[in-house]
Design a protein around this motif. Structure first.
Motif, mmCIF file in Angstrom:
data_model
loop_
_atom_site.group_PDB
_atom_site.id
_atom_site.type_symbol
_atom_site.label_atom_id
_atom_site.label_comp_id
_atom_site.label_asym_id
_atom_site.label_seq_id
_atom_site.Cartn_x
_atom_site.Cartn_y
_atom_site.Cartn_z
ATOM 1 N N ARG B 59 47.018 27.235 47.536
ATOM 2 C CA ARG B 59 46.156 26.481 46.621
ATOM 3 C C ARG B 59 45.301 25.488 47.372
ATOM 4 N NH1 ARG B 59 49.351 24.311 41.502
ATOM 5 N NH2 ARG B 59 50.213 22.950 43.093
ATOM 6 N N TYR B 98 46.494 34.331 43.964
ATOM 7 C CA TYR B 98 46.759 34.197 42.529
ATOM 8 C C TYR B 98 48.244 34.074 42.222
ATOM 9 C CZ TYR B 98 42.225 33.999 40.506
ATOM 10 O OH TYR B 98 41.000 33.526 40.118
ATOM 11 N N TYR B 101 49.246 30.511 42.025
ATOM 12 C CA TYR B 101 48.920 29.840 40.759
ATOM 13 C C TYR B 101 49.846 30.302 39.640
ATOM 14 C CZ TYR B 101 44.712 27.857 42.794
ATOM 15 O OH TYR B 101 43.849 27.132 43.560
ATOM 16 N N GLU B 151 43.798 31.583 33.714
ATOM 17 C CA GLU B 151 43.845 32.063 35.090
ATOM 18 C C GLU B 151 43.253 33.468 35.176
ATOM 19 O OE1 GLU B 151 44.160 30.580 38.377
ATOM 20 O OE2 GLU B 151 44.965 29.341 36.760
#
Lengths: 255, 217
Positions: B59, B98, B101, B151
């Motif tokens: 991130r 991803y 997240y 997302e």
């Protein structure tokens, strides 16, 4: 000492950090006995109940369920639990009902009841559903079978929770303040269900503030205070003539 | 109007690339993210720290940088160095990024479930794995649908980053035509395509939320 007690707890010690919550609690429960555990909050009564079904670990002492060891402490003071599989087997003989029900909100009433028989016992639906329906009739909630728990009143939720525990066919039922989260007018229906269970000779340990229930239904009443059992006697005797001054003070406060 | 029809084939081809990156990333990063979340809350502290560090790294640096690194720099890393073709390199970067997240979304969801649910399951004899699968995760899904939908929609648009590896996604295809024909209308068409894709997703997530609305907590 009792012959073949359902529950045998000897010298159970438990602390949360530096705080000692159980300071050597011993209790034997015979088959078909209904034990009411009373006492002021913080006396360790709920913790003791949770230790019996291994929701809390103890730091010293011995617990046996129907003669099978859950945890034992040897002469050197080393406290040893049995292996995970045995813990599961031993604790599987007990059902538990919580103050806040702990129903599964994403499952309907019927699904709540059949979940454990299906997943844990691997039984088939055809077998489990009729049994669940019988249990629902017994607690008077058959017509709610397809409702979600959020649609039920507190009293109904608790009766479903009792049915859910019974679906696993336990030999012992533990109740942790089953009516404390209920509106006063809803406690009756739950206590009635518990009373019926007692009349069927289910072995029960009930942590409760319902003095009337303790007096009328329990075979023995345990008064706990400060992490100890202060007094343990047949219900009628204890309520009629409490021996210990702390019991006396507590009962005077409650009644 | 005729012009729009003329430029449709290359734009549709670009959309195909975009959708491929989107779908493969989603299918791989959701389970990977769930695994990371479970590791993050595991009782083995060391594993939790490791995952924490991973999430910080993923991130904390741009996705584009990660993609460039995997494509250009990874081959020169000793021992683990491998040379990936452009498409797998892009997918690899997207999934790694991803999943970080998604892991945080899953973790927040799992930790929001009341302890009483675990205890209720446990006294009925369910194992930890059964409790997760049958009791906790189904409830988590309901709670995390809104952030997951966020997302996912971001992912549709992030796919345009693969242009740095010279792949012809929807946006790059549009830009190519803009530069060739000196007109900006391909951008408008591309925007419409993105909007249609995100509209489908929005609708899908709304349906899911409705499905989960049958019960309250």
């Amino acid at each position: 000492m009792m012959n073949n007690p359902m529950i045998r707890a000897v010298d159970v010690h438990k602390h949360f950090g530096p705080v000692e919550v159980l300071k050597g609690v011993s209790l034997e429960v015979g088959k078909g006995e209904v034990i009411a555990v009373i006492g002021p909050s913080g006396s360790g009564k709920s913790t003791f109940l949770r230790c019996l079904i291994h929701l809390e670990t103890i730091h010293r002492g011995t617990i046996e369920i129907e003669g099978d060891k859950l945890v034992a402490t040897d002469a050197t003071g080393h406290c040893q639990y049995v292996c995970e599989a045995d813990i599961r087997r031993v604790c599987g003989r007990m059902g538990m009902v919580f103050q806040h029900f702990n129903l599964f909100p994403h499952l309907t009433v019927l699904q709540n009841i059949i979940e454990a028989p299906l997943t844990v016992k691997g039984m088939c639906r055809e077998e489990v559903v009729p049994k669940a329906e019988t249990l629902l009739r017994k607690v008077g909630l058959y017509e709610k079978r397809d409702s979600y728990p959020s649609r039920l009143s507190g009293g109904q939720k608790q009766r479903v929770a009792i049915a859910r525990a019974l679906a696993m066919e336990p030999d012992i039922m533990l109740f942790d303040e089953p009516t404390s989260a209920l509106d006063p007018e809803l406690t009756g229906e739950v206590l009635r269900t518990m009373r019926e269970l007692a009349e069927e000779h289910m072995t029960m340990v009930v942590v409760t503030h319902e003095m009337a229930f303790a007096r009328e239904v329990a075979s023995r009443v345990i008064f706990m205070d400060g992490g100890n059992i202060v007094e343990a006697r047949p219900a009628r005797e204890l309520f009629a003539a409490p021996e210990h001054p702390r019991t006396k003070a507590f009962l005077e406060n409650m009644l | 109007m005729n012009y729009v029809f003329d430029i449709l084939p290359p734009l549709l081809q670009g959309t195909g690339v975009t959708l491929k990156v989107f779908i493969i990333t989603l299918v791989l990063s959701v389970p990977f993210g769930l695994a990371l979340a479970l590791m993050r809350i595991s009782r083995f502290k060391f594993v939790g720290w490791l995952v924490n560090g991973y999430i910080w790294l993923m991130r904390g640096t741009p996705l584009m940088l990660q993609m460039l690194f995997i494509y250009f720099a990874l081959p020169f890393v000793p021992v683990i160095g491998i040379r990936l073709p452009d498409f797998p390199a892009a997918i690899f970067a997207f999934v790694l990024n991803y999943a970080a997240y998604f892991a945080e979304i899953f973790r927040a969801g799992i930790q929001s479930i009341d302890r009483g649910q675990y205890e209720g399951a446990r006294v009925l004899g369910l194992t930890y794995a059964q409790t997760m699968r049958r009791i906790v995760l189904p409830q988590v899904v309901k709670r995390i649908l809104p952030p997951i939908s966020n997302e996912t929609i971001t992912l549709v648009k992030d796919t345009s980053l693969i242009y740095v590896l010279a792949m012809n996604d929807l946006l790059r295809a549009a830009r190519g035509i803009v530069q060739r024909d000196f007109t900006t209308s391909p951008f408008v068409v591309a925007a419409a395509f993105y909007l249609i894709m995100t509209l489908v997703l929005t609708y899908g997530f709304q349906r899911l939320e409705k499905k989960y609305a049958v019960y309250d907590e």
